[in-house]
Design an enzyme around this catalytic site. Structure first.
Site, PDB file in Angstrom:
ATOM      1  N   ARG A   1      -8.976   0.886   9.435  1.00  0.00           N
ATOM      2  CA  ARG A   1      -8.514  -0.472   9.719  1.00  0.00           C
ATOM      3  C   ARG A   1      -9.546  -1.248  10.527  1.00  0.00           C
ATOM      4  O   ARG A   1      -9.319  -2.419  10.834  1.00  0.00           O
ATOM      5  CB  ARG A   1      -7.226  -0.391  10.519  1.00  0.00           C
TER       6      ARG A   1
ATOM      7  N   LYS B   1       0.835  -1.214   0.000  1.00  0.00           N
ATOM      8  CA  LYS B   1       0.000   0.000   0.000  1.00  0.00           C
ATOM      9  C   LYS B   1       0.869   1.262   0.000  1.00  0.00           C
ATOM     10  O   LYS B   1       0.612   2.188  -0.756  1.00  0.00           O
ATOM     11  CB  LYS B   1      -0.928   0.040   1.236  1.00  0.00           C
TER      12      LYS B   1
ATOM     13  N   ARG C   1      11.798  -2.197  10.492  1.00  0.00           N
ATOM     14  CA  ARG C   1      10.821  -1.718  11.476  1.00  0.00           C
ATOM     15  C   ARG C   1      10.706  -2.735  12.608  1.00  0.00           C
ATOM     16  O   ARG C   1      10.726  -3.931  12.363  1.00  0.00           O
ATOM     17  CB  ARG C   1       9.444  -1.564  10.809  1.00  0.00           C
TER      18      ARG C   1
ATOM     19  N   ARG D   1       0.155  -9.230  13.564  1.00  0.00           N
ATOM     20  CA  ARG D   1      -0.442  -8.180  12.717  1.00  0.00           C
ATOM     21  C   ARG D   1      -1.381  -8.798  11.688  1.00  0.00           C
ATOM     22  O   ARG D   1      -2.428  -8.225  11.370  1.00  0.00           O
ATOM     23  CB  ARG D   1       0.658  -7.365  12.026  1.00  0.00           C
TER      24      ARG D   1
ATOM     25  N   ARG E   1      11.536  -6.548   4.410  1.00  0.00           N
ATOM     26  CA  ARG E   1      11.276  -5.128   4.168  1.00  0.00           C
ATOM     27  C   ARG E   1      12.258  -4.252   4.952  1.00  0.00           C
ATOM     28  O   ARG E   1      12.586  -4.547   6.090  1.00  0.00           O
ATOM     29  CB  ARG E   1       9.846  -4.813   4.612  1.00  0.00           C
TER      30      ARG E   1
HETATM   31  P1  AMP Z   1       1.324   0.551   9.038  1.00  0.00           P
HETATM   32  O1  AMP Z   1       2.523   1.390   8.771  1.00  0.00           O
HETATM   33  O2  AMP Z   1       0.123   0.998   8.278  1.00  0.00           O
HETATM   34  O3  AMP Z   1       1.601  -0.925   8.881  1.00  0.00           O
HETATM   35  O4  AMP Z   1       0.955   0.766  10.591  1.00  0.00           O
HETATM   36  C1  AMP Z   1       1.866   0.396  11.620  1.00  0.00           C
HETATM   37  C2  AMP Z   1       1.131   0.252  12.943  1.00  0.00           C
HETATM   38  O5  AMP Z   1       0.521   1.501  13.299  1.00  0.00           O
HETATM   39  C3  AMP Z   1      -0.044  -0.728  12.943  1.00  0.00           C
HETATM   40  O6  AMP Z   1       0.380  -2.067  13.156  1.00  0.00           O
HETATM   41  C4  AMP Z   1      -0.885  -0.202  14.089  1.00  0.00           C
HETATM   42  O7  AMP Z   1      -0.327  -0.536  15.349  1.00  0.00           O
HETATM   43  C5  AMP Z   1      -0.742   1.311  13.902  1.00  0.00           C
HETATM   44  N1  AMP Z   1      -1.803   1.845  12.990  1.00  0.00           N
HETATM   45  C6  AMP Z   1      -1.622   2.388  11.751  1.00  0.00           C
HETATM   46  N2  AMP Z   1      -2.793   2.768  11.216  1.00  0.00           N
HETATM   47  C7  AMP Z   1      -3.747   2.441  12.120  1.00  0.00           C
HETATM   48  C8  AMP Z   1      -5.165   2.546  12.136  1.00  0.00           C
HETATM   49  N3  AMP Z   1      -5.851   3.069  11.102  1.00  0.00           N
HETATM   50  N4  AMP Z   1      -5.815   2.096  13.255  1.00  0.00           N
HETATM   51  C9  AMP Z   1      -5.149   1.592  14.303  1.00  0.00           C
HETATM   52  N5  AMP Z   1      -3.817   1.443  14.355  1.00  0.00           N
HETATM   53  C10 AMP Z   1      -3.100   1.861  13.270  1.00  0.00           C
END
Ligand code: AMP
Length: 214
Positions: free
Chosen positions: A88, A13, A160, A171, A127
């Protein structure tokens, strides 16, 4: 143009959002990136989010919706935006509906990028991220420089914390339970388009551009 990118962690994404942003002058709104910046800057939000993110859980809906509410009202979102990693959960999607109505905005496209879980695990463990300019890499098909530095800015790339194998499985479980139902939510509204994400970055991007053109 207002676009939402759906899909499990690791389907690409962020990579696609950055490519869309290069082609169309609209900002990428990545809630994950906003949270990582808050953690780095040790803000109040960052302190709350850090522990949750390290476990691979989701940050509470009201915090995230508050963030997005503020972000969508910034000047650069008037031309449009790309939502990456938000919503999400179903409550987040419902809150977004209300928010868009308040702002008199409509989504043009909801695009789900689809990749098998086993392939996602391989992608996520490989990654890498540039902590300085945010460029994304993958040791399998898009490596950084041989000395592990960023091709764009020269900073040493990192993995990360939540891309370690134990957290990745959690996740994906969280995605399966809380986020995947969004596909039905948007399919029922007749808005969902699915793109096979198990192709090269440019092929996926080509499919997305075609959907946006239609
Ligand atoms: P991402 O970079 O999108 O994979 O997000 C990394 C982490 O941030 C996720 O595993 C969640 O812990 C938190 N996070 C990101 N976006 C959201 C969201 N819309 N709702 C809740 N937690 C989020």
């Amino acid at each position: 143009m207002r676009i939402m990118l759906l899909g499990a962690p690791g389907v690409g994404k962020g990579t696609q959002a950055k490519k869309i942003q290069e082609k169309f002058p609209i900002p990428q709104i990545s809630t994950g990136e906003i949270l990582r910046a808050a953690v780095k800057n040790q803000t109040e939000l960052g302190k709350q989010a850090k522990v949750i993110m390290e476990k691979g859980e989701l940050v509470p809906d009201d915090l995230i919706v508050g963030l997005v509410r503020e972000r969508l009202q910034e000047e650069d979102c008037k031309k449009g935006f790309i939502l990456d990693g938000f919503p999400r959960t179903i409550p987040q999607a419902e809150a977004l509906d209300v928010l868009l109505q308040e702002l008199n905005m409509k989504l043009n496209a909801v695009i789900d990028i689809d990749v098998d879980y086993e392939k996602i695990i391989a992608r996520l463990t490989n990654r890498r991220l540039c902590p300085s300019c945010g460029a994304d890499y993958n040791l399998l098909n898009n490596p950084p420089n041989p000395d592990n530095t960023c091709k764009k800015c020269g900073e040493t790339v990192i993995q990360r914390d939540d891309d370690k194998e134990g957290t990745i499985r959690n996740r994906l479980e969280v995605y399966e339970k809380q986020t995947r139902p969004l596909k039905d939510f948007y399919a029922e509204k007749g808005m969902l388009k699915v793109v096979n994400g198990d192709q090269g970055v440019d092929d996926v991007f080509g499919k997305i551009v075609k959907i946006l053109g239609d």
